[in-house]
Design an enzyme around this catalytic site. Structure first.
Site, PDB file in Angstrom:
ATOM      1  N   TYR A 121      -3.025  37.043   7.593  1.00  0.00           N
ATOM      2  CA  TYR A 121      -3.639  37.774   6.216  1.00  0.00           C
ATOM      3  C   TYR A 121      -4.756  38.734   6.502  1.00  0.00           C
ATOM      4  O   TYR A 121      -5.616  39.081   5.779  1.00  0.00           O
ATOM      5  CB  TYR A 121      -3.852  36.455   5.608  1.00  0.00           C
ATOM      6  CG  TYR A 121      -3.053  35.523   4.843  1.00  0.00           C
ATOM      7  CD1 TYR A 121      -2.570  34.845   5.663  1.00  0.00           C
ATOM      8  CD2 TYR A 121      -3.024  35.587   3.409  1.00  0.00           C
ATOM      9  CE1 TYR A 121      -1.531  33.962   4.797  1.00  0.00           C
ATOM     10  CE2 TYR A 121      -2.029  34.723   2.851  1.00  0.00           C
ATOM     11  CZ  TYR A 121      -1.304  33.787   3.600  1.00  0.00           C
ATOM     12  OH  TYR A 121      -0.357  33.159   2.921  1.00  0.00           O
ATOM     13  N   LYS A 164       1.309  27.773  18.006  1.00  0.00           N
ATOM     14  CA  LYS A 164       2.598  28.318  18.678  1.00  0.00           C
ATOM     15  C   LYS A 164       2.060  28.960  19.832  1.00  0.00           C
ATOM     16  O   LYS A 164       2.494  30.232  20.212  1.00  0.00           O
ATOM     17  CB  LYS A 164       3.327  29.217  17.623  1.00  0.00           C
ATOM     18  CG  LYS A 164       4.480  29.683  17.976  1.00  0.00           C
ATOM     19  CD  LYS A 164       5.738  28.560  17.764  1.00  0.00           C
ATOM     20  CE  LYS A 164       7.070  28.832  18.527  1.00  0.00           C
ATOM     21  NZ  LYS A 164       7.941  27.894  18.437  1.00  0.00           N
ATOM     22  N   ASP A 195       6.511  24.220  14.735  1.00  0.00           N
ATOM     23  CA  ASP A 195       7.816  23.820  14.393  1.00  0.00           C
ATOM     24  C   ASP A 195       7.970  22.187  14.530  1.00  0.00           C
ATOM     25  O   ASP A 195       8.578  21.741  13.647  1.00  0.00           O
ATOM     26  CB  ASP A 195       9.003  24.547  15.379  1.00  0.00           C
ATOM     27  CG  ASP A 195       8.610  24.885  16.524  1.00  0.00           C
ATOM     28  OD1 ASP A 195       7.728  24.323  17.168  1.00  0.00           O
ATOM     29  OD2 ASP A 195       9.565  24.998  17.536  1.00  0.00           O
ATOM     30  N   ASP A 219      -0.516  27.957   5.147  1.00  0.00           N
ATOM     31  CA  ASP A 219       0.025  28.057   3.812  1.00  0.00           C
ATOM     32  C   ASP A 219       1.375  27.252   3.525  1.00  0.00           C
ATOM     33  O   ASP A 219       1.707  26.503   2.531  1.00  0.00           O
ATOM     34  CB  ASP A 219       0.471  29.587   3.771  1.00  0.00           C
ATOM     35  CG  ASP A 219       0.818  29.891   2.153  1.00  0.00           C
ATOM     36  OD1 ASP A 219       0.545  29.228   1.001  1.00  0.00           O
ATOM     37  OD2 ASP A 219       1.717  30.882   2.360  1.00  0.00           O
ATOM     38  N   ASP A 223       2.455  23.568   1.553  1.00  0.00           N
ATOM     39  CA  ASP A 223       3.506  23.283   0.435  1.00  0.00           C
ATOM     40  C   ASP A 223       4.491  21.985   0.894  1.00  0.00           C
ATOM     41  O   ASP A 223       5.202  21.150   0.181  1.00  0.00           O
ATOM     42  CB  ASP A 223       4.246  24.677   0.188  1.00  0.00           C
ATOM     43  CG  ASP A 223       3.392  25.492  -0.917  1.00  0.00           C
ATOM     44  OD1 ASP A 223       2.342  25.672  -0.862  1.00  0.00           O
ATOM     45  OD2 ASP A 223       4.161  26.241  -1.634  1.00  0.00           O
TER      46      ASP A 223
HETATM   47  C1  IPM Z   1      -1.833  29.733  -1.439  1.00  0.00           C
HETATM   48  C2  IPM Z   1      -0.999  30.845  -1.972  1.00  0.00           C
HETATM   49  C3  IPM Z   1      -1.712  32.086  -1.326  1.00  0.00           C
HETATM   50  C4  IPM Z   1      -1.647  32.024   0.085  1.00  0.00           C
HETATM   51  C5  IPM Z   1      -1.329  33.487  -2.097  1.00  0.00           C
HETATM   52  C6  IPM Z   1      -1.053  33.616  -3.698  1.00  0.00           C
HETATM   53  C7  IPM Z   1      -1.986  34.839  -1.811  1.00  0.00           C
HETATM   54  O1  IPM Z   1       0.462  30.840  -1.567  1.00  0.00           O
HETATM   55  O2  IPM Z   1      -3.073  29.543  -1.781  1.00  0.00           O
HETATM   56  O3  IPM Z   1      -1.454  28.802  -0.557  1.00  0.00           O
HETATM   57  O4  IPM Z   1      -0.735  32.748   0.480  1.00  0.00           O
HETATM   58  O5  IPM Z   1      -2.677  31.745   0.562  1.00  0.00           O
HETATM   59 MN    MN Z   2       0.737  28.935  -0.839  1.00  0.00          MN
END
Ligand code: IPM
Ligand code: MN
Ligand code: NAD
Length: 329
Positions: A121, A164, A195, A219, A223
């Protein structure tokens, strides 16, 4: 005590629905807290051509922190993510994402500590006619401070350092710094290639305690980990800097369910609990968390976690429990 003042960003899609639920719970605590609404995001960009202005930033700066819903970030090179910009501008380097089972997965209880300002990022991208170069930046200072933060959460626990380093030199620096910091803090640590970590988190989530990693790995793995405890609708996060913070659900604007009144408000409400804890209001923070667990145990839940209730019904039930049990401090 100085008047507490928060910026409230509802954002796009379900962001509006879950933040209004979180504010209802906050109101049930009857705290003396000023809330300043700020409109930023994709909706504003479409309407005005600007997703966020300098005036919006001035409002953020006049507040202690931000309570944030979710914003649509289209894959359009003309559009710059406002969330990434806020994280950088306020140097919110630690993204803390608790992965705690609330329904049938109570043995899962670990925290993802995601570096939040550098890595993939960095924003350094070179667009050529037939190639795009995205630069992954890992610095000693950036790795040091996130490792210190992770160690502060890992007292008496095991820290898993995810990287990694077999392939990426940037990860090699991250790994080395994390190991040094863990040793200096006498924190028990292990290391895992990303991984393999993805595989082991799915296979044996209950063995993890505190897991530190670089930005994009965090990130993705957050999820994935959310899916182990009921999904994105229940995962909260705190973006923490030295003197500012932003609290938000891990999920996005969920266009597939937006406007139907069925978004799970729990992630946003638990993000509110993280905000209260950051303010030092531990009693109020625990009251909000306990109210969430109580309401879930009564089966008052949205469809994503198996219930039949609406966002508003879940929010009302949690607010009611919070209102009854509001701490006197
Ligand atoms: C998160 C989101 C953000 C990220 C996006 C919306 C910029 O996916 O907070 O996990 O990639 O960090
Ligand atoms: Mn995210
Ligand atoms: P998403 O997180 O919005 O949705 C993923 C899946 O989870 C969808 O099926 C959605 O219905 C479900 N979901 C998410 N939140 C839920 C909730 N509260 N209750 C029930 N189900 C929920 O991810 P996406 O669809 O890939 O992204 C949509 C938009 O959001 C994109 O523009 C993306 O860039 C943006 N985004 C923003 C943030 C943020 O602002 N913090 C975070 C992630 C994604």
């Amino acid at each position: 005590m100085r008047q507490m003042k928060i910026s409230v960003v509802e954002g796009d899609g379900v962001g509006k629905e879950v933040i209004s639920a979180a504010l209802e719970v906050l109101d049930a605590l009857t705290l003396d807290i000023e809330k300043v609404p700020v409109e930023i995001g994709y909706g504003k960009w479409k309407r005005t051509g600007r997703a966020m202005t300098e005036d919006d930033f001035d409002i953020f700066r006049s507040c202690d922190c931000i309570l944030f819903g979710a914003i649509t970030t289209p894959p359009d090179p003309e559009y710059k993510s406002v969330l990434v910009r806020i994280r950088k501008e306020f140097d919110l380097y630690a993204n803390i994402r608790p992965i705690k089972g609330i329904m049938n997965s109570q043995d899962i209880d670990f925290t993802i500590v995601r570096e939040n300002t550098e890595g993939m990022y960095s924003g350094i991208e070179e667009v050529l006619p037939d190639a795009v170069h995205s630069t992954r930046v890992i610095t000693r200072n950036g790795s040091e401070r996130i490792a210190e933060y992770a160690c502060s959460l890992a007292t008496g626990k095991r820290l898993t350092i995810v990287h990694k380093a077999n392939i990426l030199k940037s990860c090699w620096l991250f790994r080395e710094v994390c190991i040094d910091v863990a040793n200096r803090n006498k924190v028990r640590w292990e290391e895992m290639l990303v991984d393999s970590a993805a595989h082991r988190i799915v296979l044996n989530p209950e063995r993890f305690e505190v897991v530190v990693m670089t930005n994009l790995f965090g990130d993705i793995l957050s999820d994935m980990s959310a899916a182990l405890i009921g999904g994105l609708g229940v995962c909260a996060s705190a973006n923490i800097g030295a003197d500012y913070a932003l609290f938000e659900p891990v999920h996005g604007s969920a266009p597939d369910i937006a406007g139907r009144g069925v978004a799970n408000p729990i992630a946003a409400i638990l993000s509110l609990a993280m905000m209260l804890k950051w303010y030092g209001m531990t009693g109020e923070s625990d009251a909000v968390k306990d109210a969430v667990y109580e309401v879930v145990s009564r089966g008052i839940t949205t469809p994503d976690i198996g219930g039949r209730c609406s966002t508003a019904e879940v929010a009302d039930a949690i607010s009611q429990v919070v209102g009854i049990d509001v701490p006197s401090s």
